[in-house]
Design a protein around this motif. Structure first.
Motif, PDB file in Angstrom:
ATOM      1  N   ILE A 361       0.859  -0.946  -0.125  1.00 24.07           N
ATOM      2  CA  ILE A 361      -0.062   0.062  -0.023  1.00 24.07           C
ATOM      3  C   ILE A 361       0.867   1.217  -0.146  1.00 24.07           C
ATOM      4  O   ILE A 361       1.674   1.483   0.936  1.00 24.07           O
ATOM      5  N   PRO A 362       0.850   1.948  -1.050  1.00 24.82           N
ATOM      6  CA  PRO A 362       1.930   3.077  -1.143  1.00 24.82           C
ATOM      7  C   PRO A 362       1.814   4.113  -0.190  1.00 24.82           C
ATOM      8  O   PRO A 362       0.555   4.757   0.053  1.00 24.82           O
ATOM      9  N   ALA A 363       2.932   4.577   0.202  1.00 28.79           N
ATOM     10  CA  ALA A 363       2.884   5.763   1.345  1.00 28.79           C
ATOM     11  C   ALA A 363       2.439   6.901   0.640  1.00 28.79           C
ATOM     12  O   ALA A 363       1.894   7.728   1.386  1.00 28.79           O
ATOM     13  N   ASP A 364       2.517   6.954  -0.556  1.00 28.58           N
ATOM     14  CA  ASP A 364       2.194   8.362  -1.249  1.00 28.58           C
ATOM     15  C   ASP A 364       0.544   8.546  -1.252  1.00 28.58           C
ATOM     16  O   ASP A 364      -0.017   9.730  -1.908  1.00 28.58           O
ATOM     17  N   GLY A 365      -0.236   7.338  -1.125  1.00 28.27           N
ATOM     18  CA  GLY A 365      -1.610   7.296  -1.091  1.00 28.27           C
ATOM     19  C   GLY A 365      -2.321   7.151  -2.419  1.00 28.27           C
ATOM     20  O   GLY A 365      -3.515   7.296  -2.659  1.00 28.27           O
ATOM     21  N   SER A 366      -1.468   6.642  -3.470  1.00 28.69           N
ATOM     22  CA  SER A 366      -1.884   6.606  -4.739  1.00 28.69           C
ATOM     23  C   SER A 366      -2.637   5.136  -5.062  1.00 28.69           C
ATOM     24  O   SER A 366      -2.538   4.423  -3.851  1.00 28.69           O
ATOM     25  N   ALA A 367      -3.600   5.145  -5.742  1.00 31.56           N
ATOM     26  CA  ALA A 367      -4.574   4.346  -5.875  1.00 31.56           C
ATOM     27  C   ALA A 367      -3.778   2.695  -6.203  1.00 31.56           C
ATOM     28  O   ALA A 367      -4.473   1.720  -5.806  1.00 31.56           O
ATOM     29  N   GLN A 368      -2.743   2.670  -6.861  1.00 22.91           N
ATOM     30  CA  GLN A 368      -2.304   1.539  -7.411  1.00 22.91           C
ATOM     31  C   GLN A 368      -1.221   0.785  -6.341  1.00 22.91           C
ATOM     32  O   GLN A 368      -0.342   1.382  -6.094  1.00 22.91           O
ATOM     33  N   LEU A 369      -1.519  -0.577  -6.300  1.00 18.48           N
ATOM     34  CA  LEU A 369      -0.737  -1.254  -5.152  1.00 18.48           C
ATOM     35  C   LEU A 369       0.462  -1.338  -5.862  1.00 18.48           C
ATOM     36  O   LEU A 369       0.485  -1.610  -7.144  1.00 18.48           O
ATOM     37  N   ARG A 370       1.716  -1.791  -5.297  1.00 15.53           N
ATOM     38  CA  ARG A 370       2.816  -2.287  -5.955  1.00 15.53           C
ATOM     39  C   ARG A 370       2.904  -3.600  -5.264  1.00 15.53           C
ATOM     40  O   ARG A 370       2.547  -4.074  -4.336  1.00 15.53           O
ATOM     41  N   GLN A 371       3.877  -4.123  -6.197  1.00 16.62           N
ATOM     42  CA  GLN A 371       4.562  -5.643  -5.832  1.00 16.62           C
ATOM     43  C   GLN A 371       6.051  -5.789  -5.505  1.00 16.62           C
ATOM     44  O   GLN A 371       6.620  -5.341  -6.527  1.00 16.62           O
ATOM     45  N   TRP A 372       6.224  -6.101  -4.459  1.00 22.23           N
ATOM     46  CA  TRP A 372       7.940  -6.193  -4.082  1.00 22.23           C
ATOM     47  C   TRP A 372       8.231  -7.730  -3.822  1.00 22.23           C
ATOM     48  O   TRP A 372       7.420  -8.106  -2.946  1.00 22.23           O
ATOM     49  N   HIS A 373       9.268  -8.269  -4.570  1.00 20.40           N
ATOM     50  CA  HIS A 373       9.671  -9.597  -4.477  1.00 20.40           C
ATOM     51  C   HIS A 373      10.169  -9.713  -3.214  1.00 20.40           C
ATOM     52  O   HIS A 373      10.999  -8.826  -2.527  1.00 20.40           O
ATOM     53  N   ARG A 374      10.102 -10.902  -2.571  1.00 19.09           N
ATOM     54  CA  ARG A 374      10.845 -11.612  -1.341  1.00 19.09           C
ATOM     55  C   ARG A 374      11.502 -12.778  -1.582  1.00 19.09           C
ATOM     56  O   ARG A 374      10.680 -13.647  -2.557  1.00 19.09           O
TER      57      ARG A 374
END
Length: 378
Positions: A361-374
């Protein structure tokens, strides 16, 4: 909440704003104490998180596996402490990482380890610098500051050209006490044990540039780190219910959750069935010994607001059973099939390990979720 309804569940959710707040909190603390912060990346196992928690994204860092060291070295992290006792079989990988330009430092606490490291360094004609682990609280491994083996280990490392980098400790017993005062006491034990060990090494004519301490509870409670050079902590960037249960953070600080969907009910038992079992949450029951047992996690609505006294009471492989806490007078919320919930985990490290990526959930409040690999592995 942006896009959470569209995700396949169960999956791992990371609140970037909370994570950023947690990262800044400890960075400011370390700066105020006058020590270098060496974050532990074992919880995150993500290059995206590493870029946000490390100074300029390149270190210093702590890891718990050589796989972590290799992935983060590939990402440009060049100052890494491998904070698990070394075995001879792993030394070729250590040398390979150092040959790539990564200043990888290992950990030892026995003469047998020191001899194998010294032999490998002589054979390679290259240093393999090490910290000596100090036991500050009887939690696990390490030498006492007054142990006679301390000097012999230092001499083996220094004399062979392997390299004596310093000493370190981890007050793991701090997880078993609650409150700032108790954690501050353990922080003082960490400081006193490592500083005494460093003084003993220096008195024997040996170098000891690094004096490293830390755990998430002690890092946040430390008041005076005179004689210490660096502070380590790991789960602080996400926090979890174990940390909240011992007073290191509030539930509002927990940045990690598992998104799950209601799949059924047992109305006569007051059960809500969800698709997040122990494969999604892990089997960690770290709060069971605390004042408040949180089951397998606390249930929140899709926005992350906690439902009063609603916890994951039981967990099978792919089924979670959500119900009110025993003895609660709260009302079970209406959660129809298809409703989305978020579960706050007992142990962020264990829960994150069940998943291959973070949905951020982006800190900048944008609507688009991001996906980070682990990643995982050893």
């Amino acid at each position: 909440m942006p896009n959470l309804e569209q995700l396949t569940t169960p999956c791992l959710i990371l609140d970037e704003a909370r994570m950023t707040r947690n990262i800044r909190r400890l960075a400011d603390k370390a700066a105020a104490l006058g020590v270098t912060l060496r974050p532990h990346l074992k919880t995150a196992k993500s290059t995206e998180v590493a870029r946000r928690v490390l100074t300029d994204g390149v270190g210093p860092a702590t890891v718990s596996t050589l796989a972590e060291a290799e992935v983060f070295a590939d990402a440009g992290v060049h100052d890494i402490l491998y904070a698990v006792g070394i075995t001879p079989q792993k030394l070729p990988r250590v040398l390979a990482l150092r040959d790539r330009g990564c200043d990888l430092v290992i950990l030892i606490d026995s003469i047998a380890q020191a001899r194998s490291v010294a032999a490998a360094a002589r054979a390679a004609g290259k240093p393999i610098p090490a910290l000596i682990e100090i036991d500050s609280d009887g939690h696990r491994g390490g030498l006492r500051a007054g142990d006679t083996d301390l000097i012999e280990i230092g001499q083996l490392l220094h004399g062979s050209g392997a390299g004596l980098r310093g000493v370190m400790t981890h007050a793991g017993e701090s997880y078993g006490v609650s409150g700032w005062a108790a954690h501050a006491e353990f922080a003082a034990k960490e400081r006193d044990a490592t500083v005494a060990a460093a003084q003993a090494l220096r008195a024997a004519g040996l170098p000891c540039p690094v004096v490293s301490v830390g755990s998430t509870p002690t890092a946040h409670a430390a008041e005076d780190l005179a004689g210490v050079t660096e502070l380590r902590a790991g789960v602080y960037m996400f926090f979890d219910l174990v940390m909240a249960g011992i007073g290191v953070c509030d539930t509002d600080d927990i940045a990690l959750s598992v998104l799950t969907t209601v799949i059924g009910h047992q109305h006569d038992r007051g059960w809500v069935l969800v698709d997040a079992g122990w494969m999604a949450m892990s089997r960690d029951r770290g709060t069971s010994a605390q004042a408040v047992d949180q089951g397998y996690g606390i249930a929140c609505d899709i926005e992350g607001k906690i439902y009063p006294d609603l916890i994951v009471r039981q967990a099978n492989q792919e089924h979670g059973i959500i119900a009110l806490r025993p003895g609660s007078s709260a009302t079970l919320p209406d959660l129809p099939v298809g409703a989305r919930l978020r579960i706050l985990p007992n142990h962020a490290c264990a829960t994150a390990a069940q998943h291959g990526s973070y949905h951020v959930i982006p800190a900048d409040g944008s609507a688009q979720l991001r996906q980070w690999h682990r990643f995982g592995g050893w």
